[in-house]
Structures are given as structure tokens and as C-alpha cells.
Design a protein around this motif. Structure first.
Motif, mmCIF file in Angstrom:
data_model
loop_
_atom_site.group_PDB
_atom_site.id
_atom_site.type_symbol
_atom_site.label_atom_id
_atom_site.label_comp_id
_atom_site.label_asym_id
_atom_site.label_seq_id
_atom_site.Cartn_x
_atom_site.Cartn_y
_atom_site.Cartn_z
ATOM 1 N N GLY A 185 0.797 -1.213 0.000
ATOM 2 C CA GLY A 185 0.000 0.000 0.000
ATOM 3 C C GLY A 185 0.832 1.267 0.000
ATOM 4 O O GLY A 185 0.359 2.322 -0.385
ATOM 5 N N THR A 190 -8.289 7.850 -6.318
ATOM 6 C CA THR A 190 -7.662 6.561 -6.025
ATOM 7 C C THR A 190 -6.975 5.895 -7.213
ATOM 8 O O THR A 190 -6.307 4.881 -7.025
ATOM 9 C CB THR A 190 -8.712 5.584 -5.470
ATOM 10 O OG1 THR A 190 -9.756 5.429 -6.444
ATOM 11 C CG2 THR A 190 -9.290 6.074 -4.148
ATOM 12 N N ASP A 243 -6.701 -4.276 -0.310
ATOM 13 C CA ASP A 243 -7.491 -3.053 -0.418
ATOM 14 C C ASP A 243 -8.618 -3.281 -1.430
ATOM 15 O O ASP A 243 -8.554 -2.808 -2.564
ATOM 16 C CB ASP A 243 -6.603 -1.883 -0.838
ATOM 17 C CG ASP A 243 -7.272 -0.530 -0.661
ATOM 18 O OD1 ASP A 243 -8.520 -0.458 -0.632
ATOM 19 O OD2 ASP A 243 -6.532 0.476 -0.580
#
Length: 118
Positions: A3, A29, A62
Motif C-alpha cells: 500500500g 484513487t 485493499d
């Protein structure tokens, strides 16, 4: 760490603007940009801003970011006007499958007849 941006990752450096790319869409994102070695008339990569080495680790680590990548793939197809004729979304995972940059990314391919792969 998963991440987190990786200093040696080409796509992380595109996300930060350190390396230029022909960006066609950006969200909070994701970043979508043209492939430098296109395999179809339309060939756009959609990447998450977070670093995961492949699609499976992105989905596990995620899931919301993985969904964002898929949603943006559809938006790119619409923007590029290949949604009506058909397009392909491909995640290469591992070197044996052709993955060369180990930052999860989707290839959006369209704009012509594409051979059946399965």
C-alpha cells in the motif's frame, strides 16, 4: 510495505508525477494513462495510487481500491468510445503471464477485433 509507495516502482513514480505519462483520467484513487507499447488501437493502463505488486494482493489488501480500478476501466472504455464495440480488461499476474511492472494494473484494450484467448 503493501500500500505504501515504492521508490523503485515505475508506476508509483508516475502517480507522483516524477515520471511523465499520457494521463487520460485521474481520480482520488486511480490514474489511467496510455501504454507506451500499445497492443491494440486503444490500450490504456489503469493503476491504483496505492502500491500492491499484483491484482490478487490488491484485492486482498485493499478491496475498495481494486473495485475502483475496475470501475475506472469501464469509465476509460466509455471515454475512449470502445464500450459499445467491446473491450478487454486484463490483469497480468507474474512474469510468466507477462507482468513486467510489479504494481497492480489493468490493461484496457479495444478498438479492433481481438483474438479469442479462452
Amino acid at each position: 510495505m503493501a500500500g505504501e509507495p515504492q521508490p523503485d516502482c515505475l508506476f508509483c513514480r508516475i502517480v507522483t508525477g516524477e515520471i511523465p505519462a499520457t494521463v487520460v483520467r485521474e481520480t482520488e484513487t486511480t490514474v489511467a494513462f496510455r501504454d507506451i507499447s500499445p497492443k491494440a488501437p486503444t490500450h490504456v493502463l489503469v493503476i491504483p495510487r496505492v502500491h500492491y505488486p499484483d491484482a490478487a494482493s490488491l484485492a486482498a489488501g485493499d478491496p475498495a481500491a481494486a473495485a475502483d480500478v475496475l470501475r475506472e476501466a469501464g469509465e476509460v472504455a466509455a471515454q475512449e468510445k470502445v464500450d459499445g464495440s467491446g473491450y478487454r480488461v486484463v490483469f497480468n499476474t507474474g512474469p510468466g503471464a507477462g507482468q513486467t511492472v510489479f504494481h497492480a494494473h489493468a490493461h484496457v484494450l479495444g478498438g479492433g477485433d481481438m483474438p479469442h484467448m479462452v
